[in-house]
Design a protein around this motif. Sequence first.
Motif, PDB file in Angstrom:
ATOM      1  N   LEU A   1       0.797  -1.025   0.056  1.00 55.29           N
ATOM      2  CA  LEU A   1      -0.013   0.123  -0.004  1.00 55.29           C
ATOM      3  C   LEU A   1       0.950   1.252   0.135  1.00 55.29           C
ATOM      4  O   LEU A   1       1.780   1.307   0.639  1.00 55.29           O
ATOM      5  N   ARG A   2       0.515   2.230  -0.658  1.00 57.68           N
ATOM      6  CA  ARG A   2       1.276   3.478  -0.769  1.00 57.68           C
ATOM      7  C   ARG A   2       0.523   4.279   0.205  1.00 57.68           C
ATOM      8  O   ARG A   2      -0.497   4.667   0.193  1.00 57.68           O
ATOM      9  N   VAL A   3       1.533   4.907   1.276  1.00 60.76           N
ATOM     10  CA  VAL A   3       0.795   5.436   2.424  1.00 60.76           C
ATOM     11  C   VAL A   3       1.266   6.993   2.332  1.00 60.76           C
ATOM     12  O   VAL A   3       2.738   7.121   2.238  1.00 60.76           O
ATOM     13  N   LEU A   4       0.605   7.683   2.905  1.00 56.86           N
ATOM     14  CA  LEU A   4       1.073   9.199   3.308  1.00 56.86           C
ATOM     15  C   LEU A   4       0.592   9.490   4.263  1.00 56.86           C
ATOM     16  O   LEU A   4      -0.590   9.056   4.920  1.00 56.86           O
ATOM     17  N   ILE A   5       1.714   9.918   5.306  1.00 58.92           N
ATOM     18  CA  ILE A   5       1.359  10.201   6.732  1.00 58.92           C
ATOM     19  C   ILE A   5       1.312  11.865   6.799  1.00 58.92           C
ATOM     20  O   ILE A   5       2.119  12.595   6.322  1.00 58.92           O
ATOM     21  N   VAL A   6       0.299  12.311   7.757  1.00 63.35           N
ATOM     22  CA  VAL A   6       0.081  13.579   7.716  1.00 63.35           C
ATOM     23  C   VAL A   6      -0.290  13.803   9.413  1.00 63.35           C
ATOM     24  O   VAL A   6      -1.111  13.431   9.843  1.00 63.35           O
ATOM     25  N   ASP A   7       0.724  14.675   9.775  1.00 62.41           N
ATOM     26  CA  ASP A   7       0.670  15.058  11.260  1.00 62.41           C
ATOM     27  C   ASP A   7       1.532  16.259  11.435  1.00 62.41           C
ATOM     28  O   ASP A   7       2.585  16.268  11.089  1.00 62.41           O
ATOM     29  N   ASP A   8       1.245  17.182  12.212  1.00 61.97           N
ATOM     30  CA  ASP A   8       1.569  18.318  12.760  1.00 61.97           C
ATOM     31  C   ASP A   8       3.011  18.215  13.411  1.00 61.97           C
ATOM     32  O   ASP A   8       3.811  19.123  13.579  1.00 61.97           O
ATOM     33  N   GLU A   9       3.027  16.933  14.100  1.00 63.36           N
ATOM     34  CA  GLU A   9       4.171  16.697  15.068  1.00 63.36           C
ATOM     35  C   GLU A   9       5.089  15.742  14.498  1.00 63.36           C
ATOM     36  O   GLU A   9       4.781  14.567  14.027  1.00 63.36           O
ATOM     37  N   ALA A  10       6.433  16.160  14.197  1.00 64.21           N
ATOM     38  CA  ALA A  10       7.199  14.958  13.629  1.00 64.21           C
ATOM     39  C   ALA A  10       7.548  13.850  14.312  1.00 64.21           C
ATOM     40  O   ALA A  10       7.640  12.734  13.543  1.00 64.21           O
ATOM     41  N   PRO A  11       7.609  13.875  15.769  1.00 63.07           N
ATOM     42  CA  PRO A  11       7.604  12.740  16.429  1.00 63.07           C
ATOM     43  C   PRO A  11       6.480  11.563  15.985  1.00 63.07           C
ATOM     44  O   PRO A  11       6.471  10.488  15.919  1.00 63.07           O
ATOM     45  N   ALA A  12       5.183  12.193  15.875  1.00 63.19           N
ATOM     46  CA  ALA A  12       4.079  11.208  15.523  1.00 63.19           C
ATOM     47  C   ALA A  12       4.194  10.776  14.206  1.00 63.19           C
ATOM     48  O   ALA A  12       3.794   9.546  13.895  1.00 63.19           O
ATOM     49  N   ARG A  13       4.787  11.459  13.164  1.00 66.16           N
ATOM     50  CA  ARG A  13       5.099  10.844  11.784  1.00 66.16           C
ATOM     51  C   ARG A  13       5.990   9.821  11.854  1.00 66.16           C
ATOM     52  O   ARG A  13       5.780   9.043  11.074  1.00 66.16           O
ATOM     53  N   SER A  14       7.312  10.020  12.678  1.00 65.65           N
ATOM     54  CA  SER A  14       8.228   9.143  12.785  1.00 65.65           C
ATOM     55  C   SER A  14       7.886   7.897  13.294  1.00 65.65           C
ATOM     56  O   SER A  14       7.912   6.561  12.723  1.00 65.65           O
ATOM     57  N   ARG A  15       6.745   7.946  14.108  1.00 64.84           N
ATOM     58  CA  ARG A  15       6.314   6.773  15.027  1.00 64.84           C
ATOM     59  C   ARG A  15       5.556   5.814  14.005  1.00 64.84           C
ATOM     60  O   ARG A  15       5.649   4.789  13.942  1.00 64.84           O
ATOM     61  N   LEU A  16       4.666   6.423  13.380  1.00 58.92           N
ATOM     62  CA  LEU A  16       3.734   5.941  12.202  1.00 58.92           C
ATOM     63  C   LEU A  16       4.735   5.128  11.352  1.00 58.92           C
ATOM     64  O   LEU A  16       4.358   4.275  10.540  1.00 58.92           O
ATOM     65  N   ARG A  17       5.801   5.857  10.749  1.00 62.46           N
ATOM     66  CA  ARG A  17       6.483   5.304   9.860  1.00 62.46           C
ATOM     67  C   ARG A  17       7.025   4.057  10.245  1.00 62.46           C
ATOM     68  O   ARG A  17       7.334   3.003   9.595  1.00 62.46           O
ATOM     69  N   ASP A  18       7.729   4.097  11.471  1.00 67.54           N
ATOM     70  CA  ASP A  18       8.471   2.949  12.277  1.00 67.54           C
ATOM     71  C   ASP A  18       7.305   1.970  12.620  1.00 67.54           C
ATOM     72  O   ASP A  18       7.697   0.619  12.153  1.00 67.54           O
ATOM     73  N   LEU A  19       6.026   2.200  12.596  1.00 71.71           N
ATOM     74  CA  LEU A  19       4.928   1.275  13.094  1.00 71.71           C
ATOM     75  C   LEU A  19       4.761   0.376  11.656  1.00 71.71           C
ATOM     76  O   LEU A  19       4.471  -0.676  11.483  1.00 71.71           O
ATOM     77  N   LEU A  20       4.762   1.069  10.511  1.00 71.88           N
ATOM     78  CA  LEU A  20       4.540   0.664   9.231  1.00 71.88           C
ATOM     79  C   LEU A  20       5.435  -0.561   8.764  1.00 71.88           C
ATOM     80  O   LEU A  20       5.253  -1.426   8.208  1.00 71.88           O
ATOM     81  N   GLY A  21       6.788  -0.250   9.235  1.00 73.83           N
ATOM     82  CA  GLY A  21       7.889  -1.058   8.945  1.00 73.83           C
ATOM     83  C   GLY A  21       7.758  -2.337   9.767  1.00 73.83           C
ATOM     84  O   GLY A  21       8.106  -3.427   9.534  1.00 73.83           O
ATOM     85  N   ASP A  22       7.090  -2.143  11.255  1.00 72.64           N
ATOM     86  CA  ASP A  22       7.335  -3.252  11.968  1.00 72.64           C
ATOM     87  C   ASP A  22       5.880  -4.389  11.601  1.00 72.64           C
ATOM     88  O   ASP A  22       6.419  -5.559  11.785  1.00 72.64           O
ATOM     89  N   ILE A  23       5.116  -3.938  11.031  1.00 68.32           N
ATOM     90  CA  ILE A  23       3.983  -4.455  10.446  1.00 68.32           C
ATOM     91  C   ILE A  23       4.091  -4.845   9.273  1.00 68.32           C
ATOM     92  O   ILE A  23       3.202  -5.420   8.292  1.00 68.32           O
ATOM     93  N   GLY A  24       5.280  -4.642   8.439  1.00 71.45           N
ATOM     94  CA  GLY A  24       5.364  -4.897   7.040  1.00 71.45           C
ATOM     95  C   GLY A  24       5.404  -6.229   6.383  1.00 71.45           C
ATOM     96  O   GLY A  24       4.952  -6.516   5.296  1.00 71.45           O
ATOM     97  N   ALA A  25       5.690  -7.212   7.330  1.00 70.52           N
ATOM     98  CA  ALA A  25       5.247  -8.649   6.934  1.00 70.52           C
ATOM     99  C   ALA A  25       3.915  -9.070   6.334  1.00 70.52           C
ATOM    100  O   ALA A  25       3.603  -9.717   5.659  1.00 70.52           O
ATOM    101  N   GLY A  26       3.170  -8.789   7.297  1.00 74.36           N
ATOM    102  CA  GLY A  26       1.890  -8.806   7.075  1.00 74.36           C
ATOM    103  C   GLY A  26       0.727  -7.806   6.379  1.00 74.36           C
ATOM    104  O   GLY A  26       0.011  -8.403   5.775  1.00 74.36           O
ATOM    105  N   GLN A  27       1.252  -6.607   6.365  1.00 72.61           N
ATOM    106  CA  GLN A  27       0.619  -5.519   5.658  1.00 72.61           C
ATOM    107  C   GLN A  27       1.930  -4.832   5.192  1.00 72.61           C
ATOM    108  O   GLN A  27       2.143  -3.498   5.489  1.00 72.61           O
TER     109      GLN A  27
END
Length: 259
Positions: A12-38
């Motif tokens: 899936l092509r994902v765009l992350i939108v959040d005004d807080e940089a740490p929140a954007r980074s966390r979502l990016r990291d979570l996407l990497g963590d679940i990459g095998a299944g999603q």
Amino acid sequence: MKPEGGGAAPALRVLIVDDEAPARSRLRDLLGDIGAGQPSRVVGMAANGVEALRILEAEPADVVLADIRMPVMDGVELARHLGRLDKPPAVIFVTAYDQYAVQAFDLAAVDYLLKPVRAERLAAALGKLRPPARVADATLAGLAPGERRHFSVSERGRILLLPVADVLYLRAELKYVTARTAERDYVLDESLVQLEEEFPQRFLRLHRNCLVARAAVLGVERAGEQDGEAHWAVLLKGVDERLAVSRRQWPAVRQALGV
């Protein structure tokens, strides 16, 4: 979005939108963590809805992970603009506030994640978006924290953002509404009645086909007396143009403008 031949699901092509940089980074990291299944690929990260729309002009996305409360353009308004695209991405709202109507998001086929987001919950949300779901604009309008800051204008295959504050008046013409600014006209694919209901404090009805921005009114004058069709007209700031006021609407206009 099923893969051909029963193979692995496409990323899936994902765009992350959040005004807080740490929140954007966390979502990016979570996407990497679940990459095998999603499996997914981050096509960009934005701090608000305006930045997100600019990114999407160059990088299409299947799903947008959007915070709700953001400056410049919040997540709900962003979703409403996305819904006007020919192939809109799915939208998953991510927020720290739980007072929004979760059931309404479910009805609109949009998921809703509370911060801090858990990996398994994000995976479940992405699992619902194959194929991507379309956002229901009517539902989003009811959930919006306030009125929109921008109108969507489709021109030459892209979405232009027209600041609502720049509009002098709105005029219904055939199936469309023309929004007039000091510089030019824009065509909106919306109804005048809906716009009047959404912006009751910003726009004032002059007659059945026209709403004027209260802030754009310079004054009123009597017009048409020479040809026997006397009526009142509204003078506008910034443009040499008069807008006729119908007899039916004149009492309400006069009271609203204090003239």
